[in-house]
Scaffold this motif. Structure first.
Motif, PDB file in Angstrom:
ATOM      1  N   HIS A 161       0.835  -1.193   0.000  1.00 45.04           N
ATOM      2  CA  HIS A 161       0.000   0.000   0.000  1.00 45.04           C
ATOM      3  C   HIS A 161       0.876   1.252   0.000  1.00 45.04           C
ATOM      4  O   HIS A 161       2.096   1.178   0.199  1.00 45.04           O
ATOM      5  N   THR A 162       0.261   2.416  -0.177  1.00 43.28           N
ATOM      6  CA  THR A 162       0.976   3.685  -0.179  1.00 43.28           C
ATOM      7  C   THR A 162       0.408   4.575   0.913  1.00 43.28           C
ATOM      8  O   THR A 162      -0.818   4.685   1.053  1.00 43.28           O
ATOM      9  N   PHE A 163       1.294   5.199   1.686  1.00 37.61           N
ATOM     10  CA  PHE A 163       0.881   6.047   2.795  1.00 37.61           C
ATOM     11  C   PHE A 163       1.579   7.398   2.700  1.00 37.61           C
ATOM     12  O   PHE A 163       2.720   7.486   2.222  1.00 37.61           O
ATOM     13  N   GLY A 164       0.912   8.427   3.184  1.00 42.67           N
ATOM     14  CA  GLY A 164       1.526   9.745   3.222  1.00 42.67           C
ATOM     15  C   GLY A 164       0.828  10.622   4.240  1.00 42.67           C
ATOM     16  O   GLY A 164      -0.386  10.504   4.445  1.00 42.67           O
ATOM     17  N   PRO A 165       1.569  11.505   4.913  1.00 43.03           N
ATOM     18  CA  PRO A 165       0.958  12.389   5.903  1.00 43.03           C
ATOM     19  C   PRO A 165       0.025  13.398   5.259  1.00 43.03           C
ATOM     20  O   PRO A 165       0.163  13.731   4.079  1.00 43.03           O
ATOM     21  N   VAL A 166      -0.925  13.884   6.042  1.00 40.96           N
ATOM     22  CA  VAL A 166      -1.868  14.879   5.550  1.00 40.96           C
ATOM     23  C   VAL A 166      -1.125  16.177   5.255  1.00 40.96           C
ATOM     24  O   VAL A 166      -0.537  16.790   6.142  1.00 40.96           O
ATOM     25  N   ASN A 167      -1.106  16.581   3.989  1.00 38.59           N
ATOM     26  CA  ASN A 167      -0.570  17.871   3.577  1.00 38.59           C
ATOM     27  C   ASN A 167      -1.175  18.200   2.210  1.00 38.59           C
ATOM     28  O   ASN A 167      -1.903  17.393   1.620  1.00 38.59           O
ATOM     29  N   ARG A 168      -0.868  19.381   1.716  1.00 38.34           N
ATOM     30  CA  ARG A 168      -1.480  19.830   0.468  1.00 38.34           C
ATOM     31  C   ARG A 168      -1.165  18.886  -0.704  1.00 38.34           C
ATOM     32  O   ARG A 168      -2.045  18.540  -1.494  1.00 38.34           O
ATOM     33  N   GLY A 169       0.086  18.450  -0.789  1.00 38.40           N
ATOM     34  CA  GLY A 169       0.467  17.574  -1.885  1.00 38.40           C
ATOM     35  C   GLY A 169      -0.269  16.244  -1.843  1.00 38.40           C
ATOM     36  O   GLY A 169      -0.710  15.729  -2.878  1.00 38.40           O
ATOM     37  N   ASN A 170      -0.437  15.689  -0.644  1.00 33.88           N
ATOM     38  CA  ASN A 170      -1.106  14.397  -0.539  1.00 33.88           C
ATOM     39  C   ASN A 170      -2.623  14.516  -0.679  1.00 33.88           C
ATOM     40  O   ASN A 170      -3.283  13.549  -1.057  1.00 33.88           O
ATOM     41  N   VAL A 171      -3.172  15.689  -0.364  1.00 32.80           N
ATOM     42  CA  VAL A 171      -4.587  15.919  -0.660  1.00 32.80           C
ATOM     43  C   VAL A 171      -4.803  15.854  -2.165  1.00 32.80           C
ATOM     44  O   VAL A 171      -5.766  15.245  -2.658  1.00 32.80           O
ATOM     45  N   LYS A 172      -3.899  16.463  -2.918  1.00 35.34           N
ATOM     46  CA  LYS A 172      -3.987  16.374  -4.382  1.00 35.34           C
ATOM     47  C   LYS A 172      -3.855  14.920  -4.840  1.00 35.34           C
ATOM     48  O   LYS A 172      -4.538  14.489  -5.776  1.00 35.34           O
ATOM     49  N   ARG A 173      -2.998  14.178  -4.163  1.00 32.34           N
ATOM     50  CA  ARG A 173      -2.809  12.784  -4.547  1.00 32.34           C
ATOM     51  C   ARG A 173      -4.071  11.965  -4.291  1.00 32.34           C
ATOM     52  O   ARG A 173      -4.352  11.002  -5.013  1.00 32.34           O
ATOM     53  N   VAL A 174      -4.832  12.328  -3.265  1.00 33.83           N
ATOM     54  CA  VAL A 174      -6.119  11.675  -3.017  1.00 33.83           C
ATOM     55  C   VAL A 174      -7.010  11.794  -4.248  1.00 33.83           C
ATOM     56  O   VAL A 174      -7.593  10.811  -4.727  1.00 33.83           O
ATOM     57  N   PHE A 175      -7.111  13.023  -4.777  1.00 35.75           N
ATOM     58  CA  PHE A 175      -7.956  13.245  -5.947  1.00 35.75           C
ATOM     59  C   PHE A 175      -7.421  12.510  -7.177  1.00 35.75           C
ATOM     60  O   PHE A 175      -8.183  11.961  -7.971  1.00 35.75           O
TER      61      PHE A 175
END
Length: 313
Positions: A161-175
């Motif tokens: 799986h892939t994990f990342g802390p909550v930040n602006r870049g990872n919010v974009k990655r969610v989308f």
């Protein structure tokens, strides 16, 4: 640097121990922590008074000890994860409900899926089993010290799986993940980062994260609540529930609130069933209206990010 070295040494040492010994060690650590951390005990008890106001003090103490044990076993599971046999875990230690009824059909539609969980049992461990089925997930994690976050996320990601802390870049990655038809895992029971709102939770206002519902409404993907609980020493029982009934009425804030209230209702049901599974060590009901005002500004900023990903702004 010292905190990172401590975490690195602890995870790399504990992870080499047999799971039975590791669980025993971390269980004993939790017992010591219960005695030596009065502030944490008070926080847990304050939460339990909201969840089960009729429970006796002795019952709340019993739940509090189980909560601390669950937290300790969570770290044991993370340390052991790189060496865990996923096939054996899936076949011998995991009981899954609703996987074929709700999650697999939603994934098959190819529109993306949000799995919305809570700090109840060990949802990360249950989610790891999805990799054994060929289902890979992008999950947002709580941001701590950058190097510690990176270390913990490497352990979490050891099974694919892939994990990342909550930040602006990872919010974009969610989308981006959802746009590509992927699965995103988010938490909905504790205010960490991002948009949030004071909502009724067990009858009293509590600041709750609204980001997962906002993303679901903006993208149109299903938001599927998933919960899990520890059963005995080694077994995890997981439930994939029916997707939330998210509606777009033209009033975005009202739609977010309606979706959150449905999620909260389902979360409350799980917490009432077994309060000792709720592995949250911070107080949820703080009643700080000034902080809520500041948080609403964060919500506006995060909403700009989500709107930008859609192309609305």
């Amino acid at each position: 640097m010292l905190k990172f070295i401590l975490y690195w040494a602890t995870f790399n040492t504990l992870g080499r121990l047999p799971l039975s010994f590791l669980y025993a060690l971390m269980g004993a650590t939790a017992s010591v922590a219960y005695r030596l951390a009065p502030g944490v005990r008070r926080n847990i008890d304050a939460n339990l008074r909201h969840v089960a106001p009729e429970a006796s003090e002795a019952k709340r103490r019993s739940w509090a000890k189980r909560i601390l044990r669950n937290v300790a076993l969570y770290y044991a599971d993370m340390a052991h994860l790189p060496r865990m046999d996923l096939k054996e875990f899936f076949e011998k230690r995991l009981i899954f409900h609703g996987l074929d009824e709700y999650l697999r059909p939603a994934i098959a539609e190819g529109k993306g899926v949000i799995v919305l969980s809570a700090h109840y049992g060990n949802p990360e461990l249950a989610m790891q089993a999805l990799a054994h089925l060929g289902i890979h997930v992008f999950a947002l994690t709580e941001p701590v010290h950058p190097r510690v976050s990176a270390l913990m996320d490497r352990f979490r990601a050891s099974k694919g799986h892939t994990f990342g802390p909550v930040n602006r870049g990872n919010v974009k990655r969610v989308f981006q993940t959802l746009k590509g038809g992927g699965v995103v895992a988010l938490m909905g029971d504790r205010d960490i980062e991002g948009p949030k709102e004071a909502l009724p939770f067990f009858g009293e206002p509590a600041v709750m994260p609204t980001g997962p519902i906002e993303v679901g409404l903006r993208t149109g993907v299903p938001v599927i609540p998933c919960f899990c609980a520890r059963k005995g020493r080694y077994v995890i029982e997981a439930w994939v529930e029916e997707p939330l009934r998210l509606e777009r009425t033209g009033d975005f804030e009202a739609d977010v609130r309606a979706g959150m209230l449905e999620y909260i209702e389902r979360l409350e049901r799980r917490l009432r069933e077994d309060p000792g599974q709720w592995a949250v060590l911070e107080t949820i009901w703080d009643g700080d209206t000034e902080v809520r005002g500041q948080r609403s500004e964060v919500r506006g900023e995060k909403s700009k990010v989500t709107a930008g990903e859609r192309g609305d702004g």
